[in-house]
Write a protein that holds these residues in place. Structure first.
Motif, PDB file in Angstrom:
ATOM      1  N   SER A  22       0.835  -1.195   0.000  1.00 25.87           N
ATOM      2  CA  SER A  22       0.000   0.000   0.000  1.00 25.87           C
ATOM      3  C   SER A  22       0.875   1.253   0.000  1.00 25.87           C
ATOM      4  CB  SER A  22      -0.893   0.003   1.241  1.00 25.87           C
ATOM      5  OG  SER A  22      -1.445   1.273   1.476  1.00 25.87           O
ATOM      6  N   PRO A  23       0.390   2.358  -0.565  1.00 25.16           N
ATOM      7  CA  PRO A  23       1.141   3.617  -0.490  1.00 25.16           C
ATOM      8  C   PRO A  23       1.037   4.280   0.875  1.00 25.16           C
ATOM      9  CG  PRO A  23      -0.918   3.985  -1.652  1.00 25.16           C
ATOM     10  CD  PRO A  23      -0.816   2.492  -1.419  1.00 25.16           C
ATOM     11  N   VAL A  24       0.174   3.778   1.757  1.00 30.10           N
ATOM     12  CA  VAL A  24      -0.060   4.435   3.038  1.00 30.10           C
ATOM     13  C   VAL A  24       1.154   4.306   3.960  1.00 30.10           C
ATOM     14  CG1 VAL A  24      -1.440   4.413   5.152  1.00 30.10           C
ATOM     15  CG2 VAL A  24      -2.557   4.169   2.935  1.00 30.10           C
ATOM     16  N   LEU A  25       1.612   5.462   4.458  1.00 30.20           N
ATOM     17  CA  LEU A  25       2.669   5.518   5.466  1.00 30.20           C
ATOM     18  C   LEU A  25       2.062   6.106   6.733  1.00 30.20           C
ATOM     19  CD1 LEU A  25       5.513   5.511   6.672  1.00 30.20           C
ATOM     20  CD2 LEU A  25       5.946   7.686   5.497  1.00 30.20           C
ATOM     21  N   LEU A  26       1.915   5.268   7.739  1.00 30.06           N
ATOM     22  CA  LEU A  26       1.398   5.701   9.032  1.00 30.06           C
ATOM     23  C   LEU A  26       2.551   6.212   9.887  1.00 30.06           C
ATOM     24  CD1 LEU A  26      -0.831   2.572   9.625  1.00 30.06           C
ATOM     25  CD2 LEU A  26      -1.665   4.845   9.012  1.00 30.06           C
ATOM     26  N   VAL A  27       2.304   7.294  10.598  1.00 30.52           N
ATOM     27  CA  VAL A  27       3.329   7.891  11.454  1.00 30.52           C
ATOM     28  C   VAL A  27       2.727   8.120  12.832  1.00 30.52           C
ATOM     29  CG1 VAL A  27       4.829   9.884  11.817  1.00 30.52           C
ATOM     30  CG2 VAL A  27       4.456   9.015   9.508  1.00 30.52           C
ATOM     31  N   CYS A  28       3.444   7.688  13.853  1.00 31.31           N
ATOM     32  CA  CYS A  28       2.956   7.834  15.222  1.00 31.31           C
ATOM     33  C   CYS A  28       4.049   8.494  16.063  1.00 31.31           C
ATOM     34  CB  CYS A  28       2.575   6.462  15.780  1.00 31.31           C
ATOM     35  SG  CYS A  28       1.491   6.522  17.209  1.00 31.31           S
ATOM     36  N   GLU A  29       3.946   9.813  16.204  1.00 30.97           N
ATOM     37  CA  GLU A  29       4.971  10.571  16.920  1.00 30.97           C
ATOM     38  C   GLU A  29       4.901  10.384  18.431  1.00 30.97           C
ATOM     39  OE1 GLU A  29       2.688  11.960  14.803  1.00 30.97           O
ATOM     40  OE2 GLU A  29       3.540  13.698  13.740  1.00 30.97           O
ATOM     41  N   HIS A  30       3.713  10.028  18.941  1.00 32.98           N
ATOM     42  CA  HIS A  30       3.496   9.934  20.387  1.00 32.98           C
ATOM     43  C   HIS A  30       3.123   8.513  20.790  1.00 32.98           C
ATOM     44  CE1 HIS A  30       2.106  14.369  19.750  1.00 32.98           C
ATOM     45  NE2 HIS A  30       3.421  14.260  19.741  1.00 32.98           N
ATOM     46  N   ALA A  31       3.828   7.555  20.224  1.00 34.76           N
ATOM     47  CA  ALA A  31       3.473   6.144  20.400  1.00 34.76           C
ATOM     48  C   ALA A  31       3.795   5.596  21.779  1.00 34.76           C
ATOM     49  CB  ALA A  31       4.199   5.304  19.343  1.00 34.76           C
ATOM     50  N   SER A  32       4.794   6.163  22.445  1.00 33.71           N
ATOM     51  CA  SER A  32       5.349   5.531  23.643  1.00 33.71           C
ATOM     52  C   SER A  32       5.447   6.500  24.818  1.00 33.71           C
ATOM     53  CB  SER A  32       6.743   4.982  23.330  1.00 33.71           C
ATOM     54  OG  SER A  32       7.364   4.452  24.485  1.00 33.71           O
ATOM     55  N   ARG A  33       5.313   5.953  26.027  1.00 33.63           N
ATOM     56  CA  ARG A  33       5.529   6.759  27.232  1.00 33.63           C
ATOM     57  C   ARG A  33       6.894   6.450  27.862  1.00 33.63           C
ATOM     58  NH1 ARG A  33       4.340   4.316  32.162  1.00 33.63           N
ATOM     59  NH2 ARG A  33       3.533   2.197  32.068  1.00 33.63           N
ATOM     60  N   ARG A  34       7.677   5.663  27.193  1.00 34.04           N
ATOM     61  CA  ARG A  34       8.983   5.252  27.713  1.00 34.04           C
ATOM     62  C   ARG A  34       9.938   6.441  27.799  1.00 34.04           C
ATOM     63  NH1 ARG A  34      13.068   1.195  24.491  1.00 34.04           N
ATOM     64  NH2 ARG A  34      14.616   0.924  26.139  1.00 34.04           N
ATOM     65  N   LEU A  35      10.777   6.447  28.840  1.00 31.73           N
ATOM     66  CA  LEU A  35      11.794   7.485  29.004  1.00 31.73           C
ATOM     67  C   LEU A  35      13.181   6.870  28.882  1.00 31.73           C
ATOM     68  CD1 LEU A  35      10.340   9.380  32.097  1.00 31.73           C
ATOM     69  CD2 LEU A  35      10.199  10.067  29.708  1.00 31.73           C
ATOM     70  N   PRO A  36      14.125   7.564  28.252  1.00 31.25           N
ATOM     71  CA  PRO A  36      15.503   7.056  28.209  1.00 31.25           C
ATOM     72  C   PRO A  36      16.065   6.898  29.622  1.00 31.25           C
ATOM     73  CG  PRO A  36      15.197   8.883  26.674  1.00 31.25           C
ATOM     74  CD  PRO A  36      13.974   8.836  27.521  1.00 31.25           C
ATOM     75  N   GLU A  37      16.952   5.935  29.789  1.00 32.30           N
ATOM     76  CA  GLU A  37      17.527   5.651  31.107  1.00 32.30           C
ATOM     77  C   GLU A  37      18.077   6.898  31.779  1.00 32.30           C
ATOM     78  OE1 GLU A  37      20.492   2.607  30.864  1.00 32.30           O
ATOM     79  OE2 GLU A  37      19.046   0.997  31.205  1.00 32.30           O
ATOM     80  N   LYS A  38      18.784   7.713  31.020  1.00 31.97           N
ATOM     81  CA  LYS A  38      19.451   8.889  31.600  1.00 31.97           C
ATOM     82  C   LYS A  38      18.478   9.971  32.054  1.00 31.97           C
ATOM     83  CE  LYS A  38      23.785   8.438  29.021  1.00 31.97           C
ATOM     84  NZ  LYS A  38      24.718   9.087  28.044  1.00 31.97           N
ATOM     85  N   MET A  39      17.229   9.893  31.616  1.00 29.96           N
ATOM     86  CA  MET A  39      16.267  10.937  31.954  1.00 29.96           C
ATOM     87  C   MET A  39      15.564  10.692  33.285  1.00 29.96           C
ATOM     88  SD  MET A  39      16.685  12.928  29.447  1.00 29.96           S
ATOM     89  CE  MET A  39      15.467  14.104  29.997  1.00 29.96           C
ATOM     90  N   GLY A  40      15.721   9.488  33.872  1.00 30.29           N
ATOM     91  CA  GLY A  40      14.999   9.193  35.096  1.00 30.29           C
ATOM     92  C   GLY A  40      13.501   9.262  34.858  1.00 30.29           C
ATOM     93  N   ALA A  41      12.776   9.932  35.767  1.00 34.73           N
ATOM     94  CA  ALA A  41      11.323  10.062  35.648  1.00 34.73           C
ATOM     95  C   ALA A  41      10.913  11.502  35.374  1.00 34.73           C
ATOM     96  CB  ALA A  41      10.653   9.564  36.916  1.00 34.73           C
ATOM     97  N   LEU A  42      11.882  12.371  35.075  1.00 36.95           N
ATOM     98  CA  LEU A  42      11.617  13.793  34.830  1.00 36.95           C
ATOM     99  C   LEU A  42      10.931  14.460  36.018  1.00 36.95           C
ATOM    100  CD1 LEU A  42      10.386  13.766  31.099  1.00 36.95           C
ATOM    101  CD2 LEU A  42      12.608  14.557  31.951  1.00 36.95           C
TER     102      LEU A  42
END
Length: 255
Positions: A22-42
């Protein structure tokens, strides 16, 4: 891996079904709530990090169902928009928000220029490059993609109930949005509206402009009220509905 992300974090970007027919390209910019290890919990509680301020609940699940039903490709961000919102340019305050709705984000309260750059280079740049590379490759095959960004929104915002269930958003190019709204009128089931609960004036069409409009691609942003896709049943029903109106729209635009 150097910079913000560690080897344990892995890639900031995921690509599914890149050889889609299919020509459809789906994009999900806000797919995850995961944080990088170095960021802690903000500086945020676990409840806050599970809420809509950190991600778009249900957006990735519906997108993955559409990958199967449409034989579409999918590109999504693997880390929380609280670290970097990939639907915002680096100069925008909302790219690394100090406040999201009623939540203050302590880890974003006083970001240095060097840290902003590190986040941009770790998350926004590779995400944008993945989209650009995919689009360039498809256009080289004379198979211009159709860009569809997938989002969800909270039913209550700043204490106000939202009655819209699906938003069909666009910037200057209305072709796909017009076709989808026409199809939705003939397919009852949800309250579907144009440029709600957000629109171009809210700064939400960055990806559409940068990767859709500037490449001459058909493009649209779909916003789903997240209470409708909070479980597998709702996600399946929504994916079936969107598959139907998208399919009808693409046929109409090809004639």
């Amino acid at each position: 891996m150097t910079g913000l992300l560690t080897e344990a974090d892995g890639s900031p970007v995921a690509v599914e079904n890149p050889e889609a027919l299919s020509p459809v390209l789906l994009v999900c910019e806000h797919a995850s709530r995961r944080l990088p290890e170095k960021m802690g919990a903000l500086g945020l509680s676990e409840d806050a990090l599970k809420s809509h301020i950190a991600w778009d609940p249900g957006a990735l699940a519906v997108s993955q169902l559409l990958v199967k039903s449409l034989d579409a490709a999918l590109i999504y961000q693997r880390f929380s928009r609280l670290v970097y919102d990939c639907n915002r340019p680096p100069e925008a305050d909302a790219a690394m928000p100090a406040v999201s709705e009623v939540f203050e984000i302590p880890g974003n309260a006083s970001i240095s220029a060097a840290e902003r750059l590190a986040r941009t280079e770790a998350l926004y740049v590779p995400f944008g490059n993945a989209l650009s590379d995919f689009i360039v490759a498809r256009k080289a095959q004379d198979r211009a993609p159709i860009l569809i960004t997938m989002h969800t929104f909270t039913p209550v915002y700043h204490g106000k109930q939202r009655d819209v269930e699906i938003g069909i958003l666009h910037d200057e190019d209305t072709r796909l949005a017009d076709a989808m709204l026409t199809a939705a009128e003939k397919t009852p089931g949800y309250t579907v509206r144009r440029n709600e609960p957000y629109g171009p004036s809210d700064g939400v069409t960055h990806t559409l402009i940068k990767h859709g409009l500037k490449n001459g691609l058909l493009n649209v942003m779909i916003e789903i009220r997240n209470d409708l896709v909070s479980n597998e049943v709702g996600q399946k029903v929504m994916a079936d509905y969107l598959t139907g109106i998208l399919g009808e729209s693409l046929v109409a635009l090809s004639q």
